[in-house]
Design an enzyme around this catalytic site. Structure first.
Site, PDB file in Angstrom:
ATOM      1  N   ASP A   1      -9.666  43.736   7.413  1.00 42.03           N
ATOM      2  CA  ASP A   1     -10.298  43.519   8.716  1.00 42.03           C
ATOM      3  C   ASP A   1      -9.974  42.135   9.271  1.00 42.03           C
ATOM      4  OD1 ASP A   1     -12.384  44.503  10.693  1.00 42.03           O
ATOM      5  OD2 ASP A   1     -13.242  42.567  10.121  1.00 42.03           O
TER       6      ASP A   1
ATOM      7  N   GLU B   1      -5.181  44.636   9.711  1.00 48.28           N
ATOM      8  CA  GLU B   1      -5.591  44.722  11.112  1.00 48.28           C
ATOM      9  C   GLU B   1      -5.210  43.405  11.759  1.00 48.28           C
ATOM     10  OE1 GLU B   1      -9.277  45.185  14.235  1.00 48.28           O
ATOM     11  OE2 GLU B   1      -9.447  43.931  12.468  1.00 48.28           O
TER      12      GLU B   1
HETATM   13  C1  NOJ Z   1     -12.385  44.734  13.549  1.00 45.87           C
HETATM   14  C2  NOJ Z   1     -13.166  45.989  13.325  1.00 45.87           C
HETATM   15  O1  NOJ Z   1     -12.322  47.101  13.532  1.00 45.87           O
HETATM   16  C3  NOJ Z   1     -14.324  45.956  14.290  1.00 45.87           C
HETATM   17  O2  NOJ Z   1     -15.008  47.180  14.328  1.00 45.87           O
HETATM   18  C4  NOJ Z   1     -15.229  44.807  13.923  1.00 45.87           C
HETATM   19  O3  NOJ Z   1     -16.244  44.698  14.886  1.00 45.87           O
HETATM   20  C5  NOJ Z   1     -14.461  43.480  13.858  1.00 45.87           C
HETATM   21  N1  NOJ Z   1     -13.198  43.594  13.195  1.00 45.87           N
HETATM   22  C6  NOJ Z   1     -15.272  42.426  13.142  1.00 45.87           C
HETATM   23  O4  NOJ Z   1     -15.356  42.737  11.775  1.00 45.87           O
END
Ligand code: NOJ
Ligand code: CA
Length: 522
Positions: free
Chosen positions: A202, A253
């Site tokens: 993440d 991500e």
């Molecule tokens: C990316 C995640 O996909 C999202 O849902 C989240 O709010 C943020 N990162 C913070 O963790």
């Protein structure tokens, strides 16, 4: 080669809260997922990526983790997660766990200890605590902006401020601290030891910060996005992943617009793949999509990493809604209530986009409900909304709840088999979803579900080399994968075709490919 399964896998994203409810409390859970594993096996996917299932106050849908080695009681138990990983594996489905390294929940023991300790204490060193600016420290320490809007600093009664790039309930960890690094290597081992095939990382581009937490200054390296010292972290993670047999997989991500900077995370000793957000953000326009495909492939080739093709996830407006709008791009900044959409048009394009993304070389990600053609739910009652993005925007941004509505499985009215009859799901489902249930689409060859099943199955034959076909008319994407051709017609005129049709996203008209339709030909 099966060791490199991730190179062209189809990976299904499960948002546990909204997939299926096993115990009838209106909230999805691991028992619900276990009961539906054959559905995923029949869909033909290779792996499941689970959004966070850890103990969490759910200030950000579970991306506020209170304990990285447990399971949220609402979802089940750690033993159940282990059983789920094993059951999935028996069906040939690998499990990807979501790792959240940038921040923790404000209920995480480390942060509670930091709050209880004094300014300057070792407990506070694990986070970014600072004095404020201004005469009495009443101004935040710098000019940064929260990813969720507003100020990313919150002041404590003792006068210090702490940094949270997302919601105030998600304090950022201090990645310059060796204990933070060591802890995450241990967390990786914890889940790899339990059979996870890999992790989705993440906010992977945000972990490290400028040592002085300096203001954002054009021309200088960004103080918290895509900093060079991130790479040594992911190299250490790769070493852990590679120490397992079979090696575990790292999926990032990474929202970094520059394709070359993006590809740096995919060098052979860093991550294996990362989500291609450029492709997902593009409008439904042949030139724009072609440019994204070219840039993506060109950037990935030198590092030897496979591209990924993603149309949606739990943060993004549902595809059929987005493609039915006048502006078909995805941008967080322009989300607003009341944007008109034509869902028939959007669904037609989403079907074509599905075949496009399934035919491109690399890995495919699909978000639960995409295979059912679910639209964004845009009329959720305001008092049911939960997303901090909505609240931190002052209520102007509808937030991400509309793409997180529980799945419709069966029946003609809510809860459509998601939970027990008579129970309200945690977010209300629309009254007109009866035709979209799995039950309704099962056995209907014209359904979105049938297209996904057939596409994922047939896609396995599309392993040949990628190349654009010469002389495609304007507005048409035309490429080959070995001896299979993929044509997507985004122009206004029908396209004459020749060859044997493997799969089409809509019926042809007089042997020609209509507007907003895709076909695979041999
Ligand atoms: C990316 C995640 O996909 C999202 O849902 C989240 O709010 C943020 N990162 C913070 O963790
Ligand atoms: Ca439940």
């Amino acid at each position: 080669m099966s060791e490199q399964w991730w190179r062209n896998a189809a990976i299904y994203q499960v948002y546990p809260r909204s997939f299926a409810d096993g115990n009838g409390d209106g909230i999805g859970d691991l028992a619900g997922v276990r009961a539906k594993l054959t559905y995923l096996a029949e869909l033909g996917v290779d792996a499941i990526w689970f959004n966070p299932w850890y103990p969490s106050p759910m200030a950000d849908g579970g991306y506020d983790v209170a304990d990285y080695r447990g399971v949220e009681p609402v979802f089940g138990t750690l033993e159940e997660a282990e059983q789920l990983i094993a059951d999935a594996s028996d069906l040939g489905l690998r499990t990807i766990v979501d790792i959240v390294p940038n921040h923790v929940s404000d209920q995480h023991p480390w942060f509670r200890a930091a709050l209880a300790a004094a300014p300057g204490s070792p407990e506070r060193d694990l986070f970014h605590f600072r004095e404020g600016r201004g005469e009495d420290g009443e101004l935040p320490p710098n000019d940064w902006k929260s990813e969720f809007g507003g100020c990313p600093w919150t002041r404590l009664p003792d006068g210090q401020w702490y940094l949270h790039l997302f919601a105030a309930a998600q304090p950022d960890l201090n990645w310059a601290h060796p204990a933070v690094r060591e802890e995450h290597l241990e967390i990786l081992r914890f889940w790899f030891d339990r059979g996870a095939a890999g992790v989705r990382i993440d906010s992977a581009g945000l972990l490290t910060k400028d040592p002085d937490l300096a203001d954002v200054e054009p021309g200088r390296p960004h103080p918290y996005v895509d900093r060079d010292d991130l790479h040594e972290i992911y190299r250490s993670w790769r070493a852990v992943a590679d120490s397992y047999s079979p090696p575990r997989v790292l999926i990032g991500e990474i929202w970094v617009p520059d394709a070359e900077r993006f590809a740096r995370y995919l060098r052979p000793d860093e991550m294996h793949t990362a989500f291609n957000f450029d492709f997902l953000a593009r409008p439904w326009d042949a030139a724009a999509l072609r440019e994204s495909i070219d840039t993506t492939l060109a950037a990935h080739a030198p590092v030897g990493a496979p591209a990924t093709w993603v149309l949606a996830n739990h943060d993004i407006t549902r595809t059929v809604t987005r493609y039915g709008r006048e502006d078909t791009r995805f941008q967080f900044a322009t989300k607003s209530f009341g944007t008109p959409t034509d869902l028939d048009l959007g669904r037609r394009r989403a079907r074509a986009a599905a075949l496009l993304s399934m035919a491109l070389p690399g890995a495919l990600y699909l978000y639960q409900g995409e295979e059912l053609g679910l639209p964004e739910v845009e009329d959720l009652p305001l008092d049911t909304l939960q997303d901090p993005m909505h609240f931190r925007s002052g209520g102007t941004d509808p937030g991400r709840d509309g793409c997180r509505v529980p799945l419709p499985w069966s029946g003609t009215h809510p809860p459509y088999g998601f939970t027990r009859e008579g129970k309200d799901p945690w977010l209300p489902q629309p009254l007109d979803w009866a035709p979209l249930t799995v039950e309704a689409q099962n056995g209907d060859p014209a359904s979105m579900l049938a297209l996904y099943r057939e596409g994922i199955r047939t896609r396995r034959e599309l392993r040949g080399e990628f190349g654009w076909l010469p002389d495609a008319p304007e507005g048409v994407l035309a490429f080959r994968r070995g001896d299979v051709r993929c044509l997507v017609n985004l122009s206004a005129s029908p396209l004459p075709l020749d060859g044997e049709i493997l799969l089409a996203s809509a019926p042809l008209t007089d042997g020609r490919l209509p507007t907003d339709t895709a076909v695979w030909l041999r």
